[in-house]
Design a protein around this motif. Sequence first.
Motif, PDB file in Angstrom:
ATOM      1  N   LEU A 116       0.835  -1.210   0.000  1.00 57.80           N
ATOM      2  CA  LEU A 116       0.000   0.000   0.000  1.00 57.80           C
ATOM      3  C   LEU A 116       0.865   1.254   0.000  1.00 57.80           C
ATOM      4  CD1 LEU A 116      -2.785  -1.018   2.560  1.00 57.80           C
ATOM      5  CD2 LEU A 116      -3.018  -0.821   0.082  1.00 57.80           C
ATOM      6  N   GLU A 117       1.968   1.207   0.785  1.00 55.47           N
ATOM      7  CA  GLU A 117       2.854   2.369   0.815  1.00 55.47           C
ATOM      8  C   GLU A 117       3.500   2.585  -0.550  1.00 55.47           C
ATOM      9  OE1 GLU A 117       6.849   3.985   3.134  1.00 55.47           O
ATOM     10  OE2 GLU A 117       6.341   1.855   3.065  1.00 55.47           O
ATOM     11  N   ALA A 118       3.951   1.473  -1.178  1.00 46.41           N
ATOM     12  CA  ALA A 118       4.567   1.604  -2.497  1.00 46.41           C
ATOM     13  C   ALA A 118       3.573   2.154  -3.509  1.00 46.41           C
ATOM     14  CB  ALA A 118       5.092   0.248  -2.952  1.00 46.41           C
ATOM     15  N   SER A 119       2.325   1.630  -3.435  1.00 45.83           N
ATOM     16  CA  SER A 119       1.292   2.143  -4.345  1.00 45.83           C
ATOM     17  C   SER A 119       1.026   3.617  -4.087  1.00 45.83           C
ATOM     18  CB  SER A 119       0.009   1.324  -4.167  1.00 45.83           C
ATOM     19  OG  SER A 119      -1.024   1.854  -4.970  1.00 45.83           O
ATOM     20  N   ALA A 120       0.914   3.962  -2.790  1.00 47.73           N
ATOM     21  CA  ALA A 120       0.654   5.372  -2.459  1.00 47.73           C
ATOM     22  C   ALA A 120       1.822   6.244  -2.875  1.00 47.73           C
ATOM     23  CB  ALA A 120       0.383   5.505  -0.967  1.00 47.73           C
ATOM     24  N   ARG A 121       3.037   5.747  -2.675  1.00 48.99           N
ATOM     25  CA  ARG A 121       4.200   6.555  -3.054  1.00 48.99           C
ATOM     26  C   ARG A 121       4.305   6.671  -4.570  1.00 48.99           C
ATOM     27  NH1 ARG A 121       6.963   8.826   0.487  1.00 48.99           N
ATOM     28  NH2 ARG A 121       7.117   8.093   2.646  1.00 48.99           N
ATOM     29  N   GLY A 122       3.921   5.585  -5.294  1.00 49.61           N
ATOM     30  CA  GLY A 122       3.902   5.682  -6.748  1.00 49.61           C
ATOM     31  C   GLY A 122       2.903   6.729  -7.221  1.00 49.61           C
ATOM     32  N   LYS A 123       1.698   6.665  -6.632  1.00 46.88           N
ATOM     33  CA  LYS A 123       0.705   7.677  -6.979  1.00 46.88           C
ATOM     34  C   LYS A 123       1.164   9.071  -6.572  1.00 46.88           C
ATOM     35  CE  LYS A 123      -3.234   4.497  -6.527  1.00 46.88           C
ATOM     36  NZ  LYS A 123      -4.485   4.217  -5.769  1.00 46.88           N
ATOM     37  N   LEU A 124       1.778   9.146  -5.395  1.00 45.05           N
ATOM     38  CA  LEU A 124       2.267  10.441  -4.928  1.00 45.05           C
ATOM     39  C   LEU A 124       3.355  10.977  -5.844  1.00 45.05           C
ATOM     40  CD1 LEU A 124       2.482  12.701  -2.841  1.00 45.05           C
ATOM     41  CD2 LEU A 124       4.041  11.254  -1.528  1.00 45.05           C
ATOM     42  N   ALA A 125       4.267  10.084  -6.262  1.00 40.25           N
ATOM     43  CA  ALA A 125       5.330  10.535  -7.168  1.00 40.25           C
ATOM     44  C   ALA A 125       4.750  11.009  -8.489  1.00 40.25           C
ATOM     45  CB  ALA A 125       6.329   9.396  -7.392  1.00 40.25           C
ATOM     46  N   GLU A 126       3.750  10.257  -8.998  1.00 39.00           N
ATOM     47  CA  GLU A 126       3.105  10.672 -10.249  1.00 39.00           C
ATOM     48  C   GLU A 126       2.397  12.008 -10.079  1.00 39.00           C
ATOM     49  OE1 GLU A 126       2.200  10.474 -14.178  1.00 39.00           O
ATOM     50  OE2 GLU A 126       3.477   9.118 -13.037  1.00 39.00           O
ATOM     51  N   ALA A 127       1.686  12.147  -8.943  1.00 37.35           N
ATOM     52  CA  ALA A 127       0.978  13.415  -8.700  1.00 37.35           C
ATOM     53  C   ALA A 127       1.978  14.553  -8.498  1.00 37.35           C
ATOM     54  CB  ALA A 127       0.090  13.270  -7.472  1.00 37.35           C
ATOM     55  N   GLU A 128       3.086  14.277  -7.802  1.00 41.92           N
ATOM     56  CA  GLU A 128       4.106  15.305  -7.609  1.00 41.92           C
ATOM     57  C   GLU A 128       4.705  15.722  -8.951  1.00 41.92           C
ATOM     58  OE1 GLU A 128       5.160  16.963  -5.108  1.00 41.92           O
ATOM     59  OE2 GLU A 128       4.234  16.013  -3.392  1.00 41.92           O
ATOM     60  N   ARG A 129       4.999  14.704  -9.795  1.00 36.84           N
ATOM     61  CA  ARG A 129       5.544  15.051 -11.115  1.00 36.84           C
ATOM     62  C   ARG A 129       4.540  15.873 -11.927  1.00 36.84           C
ATOM     63  NH1 ARG A 129       7.565   9.708 -10.863  1.00 36.84           N
ATOM     64  NH2 ARG A 129       5.766   8.939 -12.016  1.00 36.84           N
ATOM     65  N   LYS A 130       3.277  15.459 -11.861  1.00 36.41           N
ATOM     66  CA  LYS A 130       2.265  16.196 -12.604  1.00 36.41           C
ATOM     67  C   LYS A 130       2.103  17.613 -12.078  1.00 36.41           C
ATOM     68  CE  LYS A 130      -2.597  15.948 -14.051  1.00 36.41           C
ATOM     69  NZ  LYS A 130      -3.859  15.178 -13.948  1.00 36.41           N
ATOM     70  N   ALA A 131       2.028  17.740 -10.744  1.00 37.05           N
ATOM     71  CA  ALA A 131       1.907  19.076 -10.155  1.00 37.05           C
ATOM     72  C   ALA A 131       3.131  19.919 -10.463  1.00 37.05           C
ATOM     73  CB  ALA A 131       1.694  18.959  -8.650  1.00 37.05           C
ATOM     74  N   GLN A 132       4.310  19.311 -10.371  1.00 39.67           N
ATOM     75  CA  GLN A 132       5.535  20.065 -10.665  1.00 39.67           C
ATOM     76  C   GLN A 132       5.580  20.465 -12.133  1.00 39.67           C
ATOM     77  OE1 GLN A 132       9.043  17.937  -9.659  1.00 39.67           O
ATOM     78  NE2 GLN A 132      10.426  19.668 -10.028  1.00 39.67           N
ATOM     79  N   LYS A 133       5.159  19.537 -12.999  1.00 36.57           N
ATOM     80  CA  LYS A 133       5.148  19.845 -14.426  1.00 36.57           C
ATOM     81  C   LYS A 133       4.179  20.982 -14.717  1.00 36.57           C
ATOM     82  CE  LYS A 133       4.299  17.707 -18.918  1.00 36.57           C
ATOM     83  NZ  LYS A 133       3.890  16.456 -19.614  1.00 36.57           N
ATOM     84  N   LEU A 134       2.948  20.889 -14.145  1.00 37.68           N
ATOM     85  CA  LEU A 134       1.971  21.955 -14.390  1.00 37.68           C
ATOM     86  C   LEU A 134       2.446  23.261 -13.784  1.00 37.68           C
ATOM     87  CD1 LEU A 134      -1.332  19.974 -13.724  1.00 37.68           C
ATOM     88  CD2 LEU A 134      -0.466  20.756 -15.927  1.00 37.68           C
ATOM     89  N   GLY A 135       3.017  23.193 -12.561  1.00 41.27           N
ATOM     90  CA  GLY A 135       3.494  24.414 -11.938  1.00 41.27           C
ATOM     91  C   GLY A 135       4.633  25.043 -12.737  1.00 41.27           C
ATOM     92  N   THR A 136       5.535  24.202 -13.239  1.00 35.16           N
ATOM     93  CA  THR A 136       6.650  24.724 -14.047  1.00 35.16           C
ATOM     94  C   THR A 136       6.138  25.343 -15.338  1.00 35.16           C
ATOM     95  OG1 THR A 136       8.089  23.019 -13.128  1.00 35.16           O
ATOM     96  CG2 THR A 136       8.816  24.089 -15.144  1.00 35.16           C
TER      97      THR A 136
END
Length: 817
Positions: free
Chosen positions: A473-493
């Motif tokens: 569950l942590e790996a899944s959550a961290r994968g989703k979190l990493a994807e969301a972080e990348r997406k948020a960072q990409k959109l913010g950039t």
Amino acid sequence: MKFTKLRIAGFKTFVEPTDFLIEPGLTGIVGPNGCGKSNLVEAMRWVMGETSSKNMRASGMDDVIFSGGGNRPARNMAEVVLFLDNSTRTAPAAFNDNDAIEVSRRIERESGSTYRVNGRETRARDVQLLFADASSGSRSPAMVHQGQIGQMISAKPQERRRILEEAAGVAGLHSRRHEAELRLKAASDNLLRLDDILQQIESQTKGLERQARQASRYRDLAASIRRSEALLALINHREATQALADAEAKLAFFACEVEEKTRLEAEAARAQGIAAHALPVLREAELARGGDLQRLIIAREALDGEEKRAKARSAELSQRIAQMSSDLSRERALIADAAGVLERLDVEAAELSDAAAAEADIETQGRARLIEAEAALAAAEAELSEAQEQRAGIEARRMSCEAALRDERARLARLEAEFTKVADEKAALLADLGGGEDRALLQEALEQTIETAGAYEDEIAQFEAAHADARSLEASARGKLAEAERKAQKLGTEAQTLSKLLTAASGGFWPPVTDEITVARGFEAALGAALGDDLDASTNPSAPAHWAETDRRADPALPEGVEPLADLVTAPEALARRLNQIGVVSRSEGPALLPLLKPGQRLVSKEGDLWRWDGFVQAAEAPTPAARRLTEKNRLGELTLEAEAARETADALKAEAEEAEAKVAACAAAESGARQSHKAALREVETARARHAAAERAEASAAARLSALEEATQRLTSGRDEAREKFAEAQMALDDLADSAELAERLEVCRTRAGRERAVVGEARAELQAHLREAQSRARRLEAIANERKSLAAALGRLRRSDQRFRGADRGSHNRI
């Protein structure tokens, strides 16, 4: 990534460049044996990074180059190029810049291979990782060769796991992990080496610090020496200066003295000259007087010598007379003594001759008496020896019996002590067996601890399962979190970049009105076509070109059914009149509504077509800068909203990840606690097992020891009885021996008699030896008397002759005197 094409040139049987298209679906290659079908698969494996020539069915890697055949010469180079479709952008980051990836491997004879990816030279390891990430590779199970299906059926679990990992796409991760481990090991080795170097540098630093201290001390000592030398030089200089001054003073004083002495010398020389004038006359007188004196001295010395010689001769003659007188008196005394000695010797010789005549009878009697005494002594000593032997035998038997008694008594005491010790040990062992731990209780405690350990093992299994679920569950959550972080960072950039571009474009003293306009999405081109360059004007009244508010109450209305652009645009009030006179229609409706437009009115399409009231028509072209700016502005708004939403999603996923991490930590702590409890239970099991085994060993040891003690008791009992019997036998033998007092009395009588006989023999032998010595002495004395008489007679003649000579010499000496 997908394979799209394979190009081969000079590889094995493919001498000419050949392209093989790999289409979607199943691509089959059909041909007779030896036509090169397997070479195609080997070419793909070779370009994927195969390093074993054995797997390429060659003795060396240069054997993959076309070696010639028929009328074709051998080639010196071989090259294989594999084209991949990367439109999904799933390649590693280093090669993920293009939609297509071109991987090539080129080999030249005796020069090795070179790899290139998209024309750029790279390492074989990078190529292998590229295909490993794509679940492929030179040794991947995806590359099926002859006999591999049977190998997969009979494969070991480790080999099946490798196939599953290859299918799951994690083989590249294993390769990277292996490479990372190698790098970490190398880094660890470097750190160890660095520690060694640091220690060496530290030791060198200590040595340098010690040398620096020594150098500092040397500098201080050198400076002190230089100061001392300078001070010494100063002192020497001052002393030398003072000595120079003293020497100069002495020089002046001595110069004065020299002058005075020179003056006195001159006066003395003058006086000497005067005296020298009268010296010859005095010398002649002196010579005359000296000659006379010398003649007188010689004459006196001659007279003195003659006198001394006369006196010495007179004394010598007087001494010789006295000596001769004494010698004469002595010689006369010696003559008288010699005559007396001759008379005594004659008397002694007569006596010795008489004694020698009677000595023969005395010697014969002494020898007979000595023989009788020696016979009596032999009989007494034989009797004494017999008595001593009898007494020695009795004493030896007595000592043997007493020693046997002592030994048996000591043995009996030792056996009694051992018997007591064995009895005590047996009693103590029985007491220990009675007071020890019950083996049944220990067995029950052991089974209980084993059951407890089993329960902890079940708990550990449950916690491990929960921990694994929590980790997934942590790996899944961290994968989703990493994807969301990348997406948020990409959109913010992207939003930040677009905002910077818009800010840079709107710079100036009077910003354009587009900065204040917001248009519905998709109508940017329509607004750009309707307003054109007017969008660059500002709303600031001080600007040279600006928008100003006007009265729009008398403005005509747009044709019926036409939507004004003002409904789709949010703009300053100064643009409201213009926007209300612009209608939005479709491309097909524009030409039909053109005649209905009033002066100042315009129609635009969403695509950017323009129809103006005065008949001007403009087709849609590339969007104007203002339209692009409005599009970017709308895009910025959308990106801002999307970035905020992505950030909120990321924050929510972060909270979920933190919660999952906390759950993982809790599960890990619970698992760790269970493992600790399990370890403690295992230790208790080991302790209980050790106690149980110790109790079994103690019981077995006690049983064995009891058996040994029983045997020792029987052995000691039989030994004690035997010692008692031997002790009684020795006591009886000692009692049966003869009385030692009688033997001692008889031995004393024999010893007294033997002593008396020895004394008699000694006396007889002494008397006989004395008589023999006296006879020998008388014989030697007679011989000595004869010799002495001869010497005395000769001496008497010499003395008489000396007397006559001395008398004549005495008369001559008196005459000379």
